[in-house]
Design a protein around this motif. Structure first.
Motif, PDB file in Angstrom:
ATOM      1  N   SER A 136      41.404  59.386 -14.740  1.00  0.00           N
ATOM      2  CA  SER A 136      41.149  60.605 -13.965  1.00  0.00           C
ATOM      3  C   SER A 136      40.918  61.815 -14.851  1.00  0.00           C
ATOM      4  CB  SER A 136      42.324  60.874 -13.014  1.00  0.00           C
ATOM      5  OG  SER A 136      42.529  59.812 -12.122  1.00  0.00           O
ATOM      6  N   LEU A 137      41.517  61.822 -16.023  1.00  0.00           N
ATOM      7  CA  LEU A 137      41.348  62.951 -16.921  1.00  0.00           C
ATOM      8  C   LEU A 137      39.901  63.079 -17.384  1.00  0.00           C
ATOM      9  CD1 LEU A 137      43.114  65.158 -18.248  1.00  0.00           C
ATOM     10  CD2 LEU A 137      43.355  63.652 -20.223  1.00  0.00           C
ATOM     11  N   PHE A 138      39.232  61.955 -17.522  1.00  0.00           N
ATOM     12  CA  PHE A 138      37.849  61.972 -17.990  1.00  0.00           C
ATOM     13  C   PHE A 138      36.832  62.032 -16.854  1.00  0.00           C
ATOM     14  CE2 PHE A 138      40.024  60.181 -21.666  1.00  0.00           C
ATOM     15  CZ  PHE A 138      39.447  60.885 -22.696  1.00  0.00           C
ATOM     16  N   PHE A 139      37.157  61.428 -15.726  1.00  0.00           N
ATOM     17  CA  PHE A 139      36.130  61.279 -14.693  1.00  0.00           C
ATOM     18  C   PHE A 139      36.534  61.805 -13.331  1.00  0.00           C
ATOM     19  CE2 PHE A 139      36.118  57.523 -17.547  1.00  0.00           C
ATOM     20  CZ  PHE A 139      35.083  57.945 -18.362  1.00  0.00           C
ATOM     21  N   TRP A 140      37.661  62.483 -13.245  1.00  0.00           N
ATOM     22  CA  TRP A 140      38.209  62.960 -11.967  1.00  0.00           C
ATOM     23  C   TRP A 140      38.759  61.777 -11.170  1.00  0.00           C
ATOM     24  CZ3 TRP A 140      34.613  67.375  -9.718  1.00  0.00           C
ATOM     25  CH2 TRP A 140      34.726  68.496 -10.539  1.00  0.00           C
TER      26      TRP A 140
END
Length: 543
Positions: free
Chosen positions: A114-118
């Motif tokens: 989620s940190l990279f791609f939501w």
């Protein structure tokens, strides 16, 4: 503020009170939508039309989430027919040996993705791969939902440290550097998430079970742990995943599958008790679809996947590899120029497209010439599951959308060029005048205002307001404006981004975990609020 503002504010208070009382909030939401539109426009007919328009607008905005739930659920149905779902989760049992390890593995993997791609594309990946393994390891579905929601919709999205959409909006409104807000938001999100995950784990660990494949079977059949004991007289889960109906349904037509509700709010219900599905009668909840599908596998003879072990093994490897390849593709787009960057809605669309392609491949492999009909059945079952489980939030979201100027004009049919009201923002602006010039009062005041603006379920719409407040209140109170902007960002996104309100992207988490979304909100509330309080105090001390 006008009379419509007061009615809208009263609607918010009533809805929050009804949620605290563990009751369904559809009637208060619809009534408040009607009264707000009627009083604002002075037209009774427009008020009635707004009830429909609000739900239509909410459905339009949320349908992408519903569709992803449906497609991944359909994919899981095709894998279940092959018997590949059980084979697919086996490798993760090495790490997920118990519910305790499964909780933290789910949280860690969800956070990183989620940190990279939501969180939007992260939730389907978790739902398709790790969640079944976690359930089999003894982690209750509600605990799994808490871990995914806090780590993804909360901790990762509230910092948005990589993509930096949220810090950019906050910083621009506050008149400070984006990097300063992003750095502070990262620290605050880690503190909030750490406290929330620890409390969520401690609050639910008593419900953890010993690893057992039957837990996964009951979960796939829509059967809660609490309902398992009373249902033994109606449905037995036997080896090779055969489901036997031992007595006819009596509450809705013979020949149906009796299903016990898991508790208040499930599928829009308001209490426990058994219901029957089948015989052409309505009233199925989200779990009924899976129970009915399990019974149909009995009628077909052998257990799913018994006649195609090679294809079962193949798709048990193909699906994880395809989804891992999807993550690698996204990472290449983020950090290199080899492929186009895929973020936000495009990332969700890519996940949905890959899930559909895998669904078609698995169905063709299993059913051959019959795949034309069977694939359609999987998709319909997925859509039914998504709507039965999560459709209840549409009228609720419609009420909060009418408080947003971006949607209010369309909902109330104000016409082209007419200025739409911003009920929620006007109320928040009115409240800000009552905040004293104290760093702790200002800090918590901005946090509360951010949480209030997050009630519309967007998470990002309140960032310009909290950023502006940070820029104006920071110098007067002696608090770093970048810190205040980060605090407001925490409030907006932890509330509206998908942890504290049921009409946000949290519905996707609840849908994949197959738990009532309002139950997920209630169990997450105390850990998240405690985390926000601790993070705000620590932030005011260290900055």
């Amino acid at each position: 503020m006008g009379a419509a503002h007061w009615i809208y504010l009263s609607g918010i208070v009533v809805i929050i009170a009804v949620m605290i009382a563990r009751k369904n909030v559809v009637i208060p939401a619809v009534a408040a939508t009607f009264l707000t539109a009627w009083v604002f426009t002075g037209n009774f007919v427009t008020g009635l039309e707004s009830i429909f328009n609000a739900s239509l607008t909410a459905a339009t905005e949320l349908f992408s989430i519903f569709l992803i739930i449906a497609l991944v659920t359909a994919l899981l149905g095709s894998l279940r027919a092959l018997g590949a779902d059980r084979r697919m989760v086996e490798p993760f049992r090495v790490v997920m040996r118990s519910g305790h390890s499964a909780f933290w593995v789910l949280a860690l993997v969800t956070y990183v993705i989620s940190l990279f791609f939501w969180p939007t594309p992260a939730v389907p990946l978790m739902g398709a791969i790790l969640l079944p393994a976690a359930i089999a390891a003894g982690l209750p579905p509600l605990s799994a939902g808490i871990a995914i929601a806090i780590a993804g919709q909360g901790m990762a999205l509230s910092s948005d440290y990589v993509i930096q959409v949220a810090p950019g909006l906050s910083a621009k409104a506050a008149g400070v550097e984006t990097g300063a807000v992003a750095d502070r938001a990262m620290v605050l999100s880690l503190i909030t998430g750490g406290v929330a995950l620890a409390l969520g784990y401690l609050m639910t660990r008593a419900e953890f079970r010993k690893p057992d494949a039957a837990l996964l079977e009951r979960w796939e059949a829509g059967e809660s742990e609490a309902a398992a004991a009373p249902r033994r007289s109606l449905i037995r889960v036997l080896p090779r995943r055969r489901v036997v109906q031992t007595e006819p349904a009596t509450a809705g037509g013979a020949g149906g599958v009796a299903v016990l509700d898991s508790g208040p709010g499930r599928g829009g219900g308001s209490g426990g008790g058994s219901r029957a599905s089948g015989g052409g009668t309505g009233g199925e909840d989200a779990g009924d679809v899976m129970a009915r599908e399990a019974l149909s596998s009995l009628n077909g003879g052998d257990a799913p996947g018994a006649d195609c072990p090679r294809r079962s093994k193949a798709f048990a490897a193909i699906v994880p590899l395809a989804l891992i390849g999807l993550v690698v593709y996204m990472m290449l787009g983020k950090f290199t120029g080899l492929v186009p960057e895929v973020v936000g809605g495009d990332a969700a669309a890519l996940v949905g497209g890959v899930a559909t392609a895998l669904l078609l491949s698995a169905t063709i492999s299993k059913d051959g010439r019959g795949s034309l009909e069977r694939c359609a059945d999987h998709i319909v079952d997925g859509l039914v599951f998504a709507m039965k489980a999560m459709g209840i939030v549409i009228p609720i979201a419609g009420f909060f959308f009418i408080g947003n100027a971006d949607f209010a004009g369309k909902i109330m049919g104000l016409g082209e060029g007419a200025k739409a009201p911003a009920f929620l923002f006007d109320i928040v602006v009115r409240i800000q005048d009552a905040i004293p010039d104290s760093q702790y009062v200002v800090g918590f005041g901005v946090l509360i205002i951010g949480m209030l603006t997050g009630l519309d379920g967007s998470g990002f719409s309140g960032l310009p307001l909290t950023g502006s407040l940070a820029g104006s209140l920071g110098p007067a109170s002696g608090v770093d404006p970048a810190l205040l902007a980060a605090i407001g960002q925490m409030g907006c996104i932890w509330a509206g981004g998908g942890v504290l309100v049921a009409w946000s992207s949290l519905i996707a988490v609840a849908g994949f975990a197959r738990v009532p979304v309002l139950d997920l909100v209630r169990r997450s509330f105390l850990p998240v609020v405690a985390g926000l309080v601790v993070a705000t105090v620590v932030g005011l001390i260290i900055y």
